[in-house]
Design an enzyme around this catalytic site. Structure first.
Site, PDB file in Angstrom:
ATOM      1  N   TRP A  11      -5.361  -8.602  -7.443  1.00  0.00           N
ATOM      2  CA  TRP A  11      -4.434  -8.197  -8.501  1.00  0.00           C
ATOM      3  C   TRP A  11      -4.472  -9.158  -9.680  1.00  0.00           C
ATOM      4  CZ3 TRP A  11      -3.106  -4.493 -11.016  1.00  0.00           C
ATOM      5  CH2 TRP A  11      -2.420  -3.380 -10.550  1.00  0.00           C
ATOM      6  N   LYS A 103       5.337  -7.470  -3.856  1.00  0.00           N
ATOM      7  CA  LYS A 103       6.323  -6.483  -3.425  1.00  0.00           C
ATOM      8  C   LYS A 103       6.828  -6.853  -2.037  1.00  0.00           C
ATOM      9  CE  LYS A 103       3.787  -3.007  -6.067  1.00  0.00           C
ATOM     10  NZ  LYS A 103       2.917  -1.816  -6.041  1.00  0.00           N
ATOM     11  N   GLY A 133       4.226  -0.401  -9.743  1.00  0.00           N
ATOM     12  CA  GLY A 133       4.050   1.044  -9.843  1.00  0.00           C
ATOM     13  C   GLY A 133       2.866   1.481  -9.008  1.00  0.00           C
ATOM     14  N   SER A 135      -0.438   1.740  -8.121  1.00  0.00           N
ATOM     15  CA  SER A 135      -1.642   1.112  -8.673  1.00  0.00           C
ATOM     16  C   SER A 135      -2.376   0.324  -7.603  1.00  0.00           C
ATOM     17  CB  SER A 135      -1.256   0.159  -9.814  1.00  0.00           C
ATOM     18  OG  SER A 135      -0.218  -0.723  -9.415  1.00  0.00           O
ATOM     19  N   ALA A 137      -5.621  -2.456  -7.358  1.00  0.00           N
ATOM     20  CA  ALA A 137      -6.496  -3.326  -8.143  1.00  0.00           C
ATOM     21  C   ALA A 137      -7.925  -2.792  -8.187  1.00  0.00           C
ATOM     22  CB  ALA A 137      -6.473  -4.739  -7.570  1.00  0.00           C
ATOM     23  N   LYS A 188       8.055   1.013   0.367  1.00  0.00           N
ATOM     24  CA  LYS A 188       6.893   1.911   0.433  1.00  0.00           C
ATOM     25  C   LYS A 188       5.780   1.292   1.278  1.00  0.00           C
ATOM     26  CE  LYS A 188       4.164  -0.408  -2.619  1.00  0.00           C
ATOM     27  NZ  LYS A 188       2.726  -0.741  -2.529  1.00  0.00           N
ATOM     28  N   SER A 251      -5.159   0.766   0.297  1.00  0.00           N
ATOM     29  CA  SER A 251      -3.913   0.125   0.699  1.00  0.00           C
ATOM     30  C   SER A 251      -4.096  -0.694   1.973  1.00  0.00           C
ATOM     31  CB  SER A 251      -2.828   1.183   0.928  1.00  0.00           C
ATOM     32  OG  SER A 251      -1.714   0.629   1.604  1.00  0.00           O
ATOM     33  N   ASN A 253      -1.735  -1.994   3.675  1.00  0.00           N
ATOM     34  CA  ASN A 253      -0.709  -1.572   4.624  1.00  0.00           C
ATOM     35  C   ASN A 253      -1.129  -0.298   5.344  1.00  0.00           C
ATOM     36  OD1 ASN A 253       1.744  -3.475   4.108  1.00  0.00           O
ATOM     37  ND2 ASN A 253       0.979  -2.946   2.084  1.00  0.00           N
TER      38      ASN A 253
END
Length: 330
Positions: A11, A103, A133, A135, A137, A188, A251, A253
């Site tokens: 990021w 986050k 938001g 997004s 990287a 999220k 992601s 996660n």
């Protein structure tokens, strides 16, 4: 304005490129000499990306270069944030805008990150703004179209950050609901672990659509309890970020959940994971806060039990599906 980026991860690198594409004065700070040297000499960060990056991006391992910047962009994992903030507050020689892109919740007291940052930096921060938001990287570095929010109670501060980053592929809106946006951005990641777990167990689109919908209900319920605005959860920081994180192979996660689902256990993943997976700590924080304030969070609670109590994901899903029947509600 001179901008210092803390962190040479994915990021930090992607957002440094956005800024350099906008002809901003940017310097990156990182504690990994290999990454710093590669950025400076080869214009790459191959640990995260296969593509070249903007040749104007410069990096250093000397944190003192950040002492006289105008803006600090914090692009470090939540677990590393306390250490970085302690160093920054000792070297900053003037007030700065502090941008956070992490986050989650502060592990020591489950506080929102903007509150934690203010507690550490104190009067050296003009303001704290979250740039968050839907997004990844991996797409931003390729200059693929992305929309995010600059989140701050002070709209003038949010506008400063909006103007710094916005361009023809990276559009920035403003949002003043700090509580709602930060909570949505954190929860999220818990839902993304659940979504990946469903995939790992062989479930399909129906299950994931339901997971995201009921996950949005939990996120909204939790956020509104602490003062978040309902419209925030229907915007970029709510449903937008939820969709991209629960659906994308980018992601971490989601990938964590996928591995957990395939094994029908979190034990092996937790023992061997070396990647930043913010949803793991967030699941613990959400569990503690939901228990403390009696907030119904059934999906989040099952994710917590899978991660921290060695519950089988297949059993967690069966129990969720077997809950008492009721009307649909937020």
């Amino acid at each position: 304005m001179k901008i210092g980026v803390c962190g040479t991860g994915s990021w930090g690198t992607a957002l440094a490129q956005v800024l350099c594409d906008n002809d901003r004065d940017v310097i990156m700070y990182g504690n990994q000499p290999t990454e710093v040297n590669e950025i400076n000499e080869l214009h790459k960060n191959s640990r995260y990306f296969s593509c070249d990056i903007n040749r104007n991006i410069k990096a250093t391992t000397d944190i003192n270069v950040l002492k006289d910047v105008d803006v600090i962009l914090l692009a470090v994992p939540v677990m590393a944030m306390e250490s970085v903030l302690n160093q920054l507050k000792d070297i900053l020689v003037k007030k700065v805008y502090v941008i956070n892109v992490a986050k989650g919740f502060y592990p020591k007291n489950d506080e929102r990150l903007s509150v934690m940052i203010r507690d550490f930096v104190g009067d050296k921060a003009i303001d704290v703004i979250s740039l968050i938001g839907p997004s990844h990287a991996e797409e931003v570095i390729l200059r693929m179209l992305t929309l995010v929010n600059a989140v701050c109670e002070n709209d003038e501060s949010a506008e400063v950050i909006q103007e710094l980053f916005a361009n023809d592929y990276f559009r920035v809106y403003r949002n003043n609901d700090v509580v709602g946006a930060e909570i949505a951005a954190a929860i999220k990641n818990v839902m993304a672990i659940a979504s990946g777990t469903l995939c790992g167990l062989g479930q399909g689109d129906n299950a994931r659509a339901a997971l995201m919908t009921r996950g949005l209900a939990e996120m909204t319920r939790f956020g509104m309890f602490f003062g978040g605005k309902p419209e925030t959860f229907l915007g970029l920081n709510g449903v937008g970020d939820l969709i991209v994180t629960c659906s994308s192979v980018h992601s971490r996660n989601f990938q964590a959940g996928l591995a957990i689902g395939k094994a029908d256990s979190a034990k092996e993943f937790l023992a061997n994971n070396t990647k930043t997976t913010e949803g793991i700590n967030t699941a613990r924080a959400v569990h503690e806060l939901a228990q403390k304030y009696d907030i119904s969070m059934p999906i989040s609670e099952e994710v917590y039990k899978v991660l921290y109590e060695n519950k089988k994901p297949s059993v967690a899903i069966k129990e969720l599906m077997g809950r008492s029947l009721k009307k649909e509600y937020i």
